[in-house]
Structure formats: structure tokens, C-alpha cells
Design an enzyme around this catalytic site. Structure first.
Site, short mmCIF file in Angstrom:
data_model
loop_
_atom_site.label_atom_id
_atom_site.label_comp_id
_atom_site.label_asym_id
_atom_site.label_seq_id
_atom_site.Cartn_x
_atom_site.Cartn_y
_atom_site.Cartn_z
N HIS A 111 0.81 -1.22 0.00
CA HIS A 111 0.00 0.00 0.00
C HIS A 111 0.85 1.28 0.00
O HIS A 111 0.35 2.35 -0.33
CB HIS A 111 -1.04 -0.01 1.13
CG HIS A 111 -0.48 0.28 2.48
ND1 HIS A 111 0.12 -0.67 3.24
CD2 HIS A 111 -0.42 1.42 3.19
CE1 HIS A 111 0.52 -0.13 4.37
NE2 HIS A 111 0.21 1.14 4.38
N LYS B 37 0.49 5.37 -1.88
CA LYS B 37 0.57 6.65 -1.17
C LYS B 37 1.05 7.71 -2.15
O LYS B 37 1.96 7.49 -2.94
CB LYS B 37 1.56 6.55 -0.01
CG LYS B 37 1.02 5.79 1.19
CD LYS B 37 2.07 5.75 2.28
CE LYS B 37 1.64 4.90 3.45
NZ LYS B 37 0.74 5.56 4.38
N HIS C 135 7.66 -2.21 2.30
CA HIS C 135 7.35 -0.79 2.10
C HIS C 135 8.61 0.08 1.94
O HIS C 135 8.72 0.87 1.00
CB HIS C 135 6.54 -0.26 3.29
CG HIS C 135 5.32 -1.07 3.59
ND1 HIS C 135 4.51 -1.58 2.61
CD2 HIS C 135 4.75 -1.47 4.76
CE1 HIS C 135 3.50 -2.24 3.16
NE2 HIS C 135 3.64 -2.19 4.46
#
Ligand code: NDP
Length: 479
Positions: A171, A175, A233
Site C-alpha cells: 500500500h 501513497k 514498504h
């Protein structure tokens, strides 16, 4: 513009927490903005019918969507339906009928141990192909828990699905700051000419949280900070900073360049893990003026748990562009402040006419607000020729501009078949290759303790090259 309204969006595991708190709110918001008109089929073992499912979703939306309104719900609820079933081929028969032979997306919102079973079950039921349109599979995180398990999962998925059909969720790539990192880098002429070892001294990527476990103990105690944040991430943010510019914006061109830079990361030898990685575990302390327990005193956590709640890595990229530039990645829980940034430290000018210590920084801030800051130097007003530090700062968005969540961005990209913000398998594999020796070393021994509310274990300083220091979490954003 509403996209792909003929595509059927199936959530496998639709009674779970992810669907309730993140997916449905994101889909509802997109519908509110006129961006989502696709039917959504919830699939789960629960003894629900369409109405029970709708009621469940309705309750969640009221709790998690501040802009919720009943008028939008009236049209949104018409898009929802429910199919009951487990993950075996026969159970998927009802789903097959509901989906028909047009385009469809299958989103695996399941425990990771079931990703392979579900993908195979869907393929056995021939839901992986359609006469009249694309079939896509969305896989949540984590993609494996080490290199070997990621490879096993890849093989399971690839038995029934082509790589081009698979969308792996990270995810952070949804962003806006992550996307802006590339846009800012690759559209401003003055940056590319300094984007290399000749001009950049170090890169620091920090993701600091004040939060503790927040009920995620079962997953977190198995995962730890290195798997939860760095392997995926922060490694993705690293690739966006370090990759060479792709020739086109096509997904494969982007992924090729990302993979290439990951391949150039110098392997961490087992004997040098302590010089390249630091782990910590929070002790009791004070966060936001509240006393909080240490990790080992948290409910359900085994008294001897060695799970790290803080991890830091130093990476070297063995290519021409980055020769000799250290990249530092760190993330932790129960730290002093909620703060996240990608900070690029430039070298000083070759000859300091006005003294030493004139460092420039370029900072992409993600938390608590999204902004770009440049630390520069100018003359201090007055009769004496002194310098002073200035910040050129621009917020990422204007106040009136809409903020889209990462899930909103990614769900729309899936519907549109845009693979750019989803890591390809070779990226995931390379990221595991980088961290695997650290995970193996950390299977023994204990993390360093750090008080909750601090900046993490002091041992993280040992990763720094001479003359480089971690940026402080507690100072002003651009200090
Ligand atoms: P949950 O455990 O809350 O939900 C899992 C779903 O899978 C439920 O619908 C559950 O049905 C269903 N399920 C479980 N076992 C089976 C089975 N044998 N056959 C069919 N269905 C089954 O998990 P989450 O929603 O929290 O997480 C889903 C995924 O999303 C995970 O991979 C997680 O890592 C990832 N994720 C979650 C986040 C979150 O905040 N929750 C954040 C980021 C990623 P039932 O209700 O009947 O048990």
C-alpha cells in the site's frame, strides 16, 4: 470518470477486518466520487445472504467513512451481493455463475496461509480465464515470510495465473508521496544531474510510529519490523529513489529498472549482519505523555519473544550511480513521534568559501503531513557576511485538494489494469534476498531494548558512516 463498470470485483474473505475497515470504505469513497460503478461480490464462509452482507458493510462504512451519506449508500448497496463458500473448487461453482464470462477481479483478503489454496481453487474452477475480458488476482501482504516461502507461494500462484494477472498489494505504492517521489525526481531537470554518488552523501528512509500492537499481536509477533515494514514498504521507497529513470511509463519498463537496482544491492554476508543491521524491542516507557508497557508485557506476547519492534538496515548499491553512498532504512513502533520521510543528504560544496557545515537536504515528508522541504543556505541579513540555514518548503497538496487513500488509488489501478503501482515477483524476490541473511542471523540472540517514547536503540548509530548521523525524530521536520 467511472472505470470498467462491467468488471466484477470479488472479495474473497469479505467478512474479515481488511474488507470492513479498509476495502469497503475505499470502494464506497470511490463510488461517492463517481469513480466506481463495478458490482462487488463478497465471498466468505459465513452464513450470510445479500442483506446480511449489506448490513455488515453499512455498519462499517458509518464507522470508517467520515463523509458517509445514506443517499450514496442507496446506489452503492445496489452494487453489493454475497456468495457463501470456502476455498475448494466445488464451492466456487456459485461464484462462477455470479461472475459469468466477463472481466473480473479476485481480491484475496484472506489469511496469508490461504493465498495459494485460494488462487489454485479459483483456477481449478476456471475463474482465472474469461471469454470476454481480463481476469485479475489481487494478493495482500505479506508475500511470504522469507525467500523460500515467497518462492513457494509464487509457484502456487503461477500454476493457475500468469504474472501479468497478479497484483501484489504494497500500500506504500498507493501513497501519494511515494508516487510524487518519482514524479518530482523525474520531472525537475536540476535533480537528475545531482542524483548520484558525486553529489549525494547518504539517503535516510524513516518510518516511525508511536503506536504499539493495536490488536495485531498474532501477526506481528510472527513478523517483526523487518518483515512488516522494511522488506516491502521501505524497500519500495528505496527503489524509487535509487532506480535509473525508465524509458517509458509502461509497467514492465518501471519494474525492470526497480529490479535492476535491487539486484545491485550488495549482499549482506552472515558475518557482517551486525555492521549492516540493528534490531530493537521496546521496553516500558512514556509515549505522548502516557505510560505504556514494554513489548514483552503486552497481552498475548510470549515472555521470551525475540520479535523486533525496531529494525534498521544499511544498504550499499554496487553500481556506478551509487558507488559509496549508504542508504539507511529504519522503522519502529512506540517511538518518540509519528514521523516518516525520505531524506536525501547532499555533499557540501567542494570548497567552503563561507566556512564548513553547509549541508543541503531534500526531504520528502510523508508524516505527519505531506510536504517537500529543501534545506539550503543564504546570507544572514546584516553588515557581516554570515550564512544561515533556510527551508524551502512546499506542502504536497493545497488545502482544498482532495486526499485519496492508498487503497483508493490501488483499487482503481487494479480495475484499470494498471500494474505500475504493484511490485512484480522479481522485485519481491530480490527484496527477500537482501533481508534473508539478516532474518537468519536474528533467529538467534535478542534485540536491543529501547524505552518506549525514545528514538529507538542507541546501537542504530553504529550503522552510520563517519560524519553521518541519523536525523532526529524529535526536532522540527526540516532541522
Ligand atoms: P481476517 O482474519 O479478519 O479475515 C480473513 C477472511 O478470510 C475472513 O473473511 C475469513 O472468514 C476468511 N477465511 C478464513 N479462513 C477461511 C477459509 N478456510 N476459507 C474461506 N475463507 C476463510 O483477516 P484480515 O481481513 O485482517 O486480513 C486479510 C489479509 O489482509 C491478510 O493477508 C492480511 O495480512 C492483510 N492485511 C490486513 C490488514 C488489516 O488491517 N486487517 C492491513 C494490511 C493487510 P471468517 O470470517 O468466516 O473467518
Amino acid at each position: 470518470m467511472a472505470e470498467n463498470k462491467e468488471t466484477i470485483f470479488v472479495i474473497v474473505g469479505a467478512s474479515g477486518d481488511l474488507t470492513y475497515r479498509l476495502l469497503m470504505p475505499a470502494i464506497f469513497r470511490l463510488h461517492q466520487m463517481g469513480q466506481w460503478l463495478s458490482p462487488v461480490v463478497g465471498y466468505a464462509p459465513d452464513a450470510w445472504d445479500d442483506n446480511a452482507f449489506k448490513e455488515h458493510v453499512h455498519t462499517g462504512l458509518k464507522e470508517f467513512v467520515p463523509s458517509f451519506d445514506e443517499k450514496t449508500w442507496d446506489t452503492f448497496s445496489l452494487l453489493l451481493s454475497f456468495q457463501r463458500g470456502e476455498l475448494a473448487g466445488k464451492d466456487f461453482e456459485g461464484l462462477s455463475k455470479a461472475v459469468g464470462d466477463g472481466p473480473a477481479v479476485f481480491y484475496l483478503a484472506l489469511p496469508p496461509s490461504l493465498f495459494g489454496t485460494a488462487a489454485q481453487g479459483l483456477a481449478d474452477a476456471k475463474l482465472n480465464t474469461a471469454l470476454n475480458g481480463a481476469r485479475r488476482l489481487v494478493v495482500e501482504k505479506p508475500f511470504g515470510h522469507d525467500l523460500a516461502s515467497a518462492e513457494t507461494l509464487r509457484m502456487q500462484l503461477h500454476q493457475g495465473w500468469q504474472e501479468e494477472q497478479i497484483f501484489r498489494i504494497d500500500h506504500f505504492l498507493g501513497k501519494e508521496t511515494a508516487q510524487n517521489l518519482l514524479v518530482f525526481r523525474l520531472t525537475n531537470r536540476f535533480l537528475e544531474s545531482i542524483w548520484d554518488a558525486e553529489h549525494i552523501r547518504s539517503v535516510q528512509i524513516t518510518y516511525a510510529e508511536t503506536l504499539g500492537l493495536e490488536g495485531r499481536w498474532r501477526y506481528y509477533d510472527q513478523a517483526g519490523a523487518l518483515r512488516d515494514m522494511l522488506q516491502n514498504h521501505l524497500m519500495q521507497l528505496f527503489t524509487l529513489v535509487a532506480m535509473d529513470p525508465p524509458a517509458t511509463w509502461a509497467a514492465d519498463s518501471l519494474h525492470n529498472h526497480k529490479t535492476e537496482v535491487l539486484r545491485a544491492v550488495r549482499p549482506i554476508e552472515p558475518s557482517e549482519v551486525d555492521q549492516r543491521a540493528v534490531r530493537g524491542q521496546y521496553l516500558a516507557g512514556t509515549v505522548a505523555e502516557q505510560a505504556v508497557p514494554g513489548y514483552l508485557q503486552e497481552p498475548h506476547i510470549p515472555a521470551q519473544s525475540t520479535t523486533e519492534t525496531f529494525a534498521a538496515l544499511k544498504l550499499w548499491v554496487d553500481n556506478w550511480r551509487w558507488h559509496g553512498v549508504p542508504f539507511y532504512l529504519r522503522s519502529g513502533k512506540r517511538l518518540a513521534r509519528d514521523y516518516a520521510e525520505v531524506a536525501i543528504q547532499l555533499k557540501e560544496v567542494p570548497r567552503g568559501l563561507f566556512g564548513e557545515g553547509h549541508e543541503n537536504w531534500l526531504i520528502f515528508r510523508m508524516k505527519p503531513d505531506e510536504a517537500i522541504d529543501m534545506v539550503v543556505w543564504s546570507k544572514e541579513p546584516g553588515l557581516v557576511l554570515n550564512t544561515r540555514r533556510r527551508i524551502l518548503s512546499t506542502p504536497y497538496r493545497r488545502q482544498e485538494e482532495m486526499e485519496y487513500s492508498a487503497y483508493e488509488q490501488l483499487l482503481l489501478a487494479v480495475l484499470q489494469g494498471d500494474r505500475t503501482p504493484f511490485p512484480r515477483y522479481d522485485e519481491v524476490e530480490e527484496a527477500w534476498r537482501i533481508v534473508d541473511p539478516v532474518l537468519q542471523a536474528w533467529a538467534h540472540g535478542r534485540p536491543h531494548g529501547y524505552p518506549a517514547g525514545s528514538e529507538g536503540p542507541s546501537q542504530q548509530d553504529q550503522l552510520m558512516q563517519s560524519g553521518i548521523a541519523w536525523r532526529h525524530l524529535l526536532s522540527n521536520p526540516s532541522d
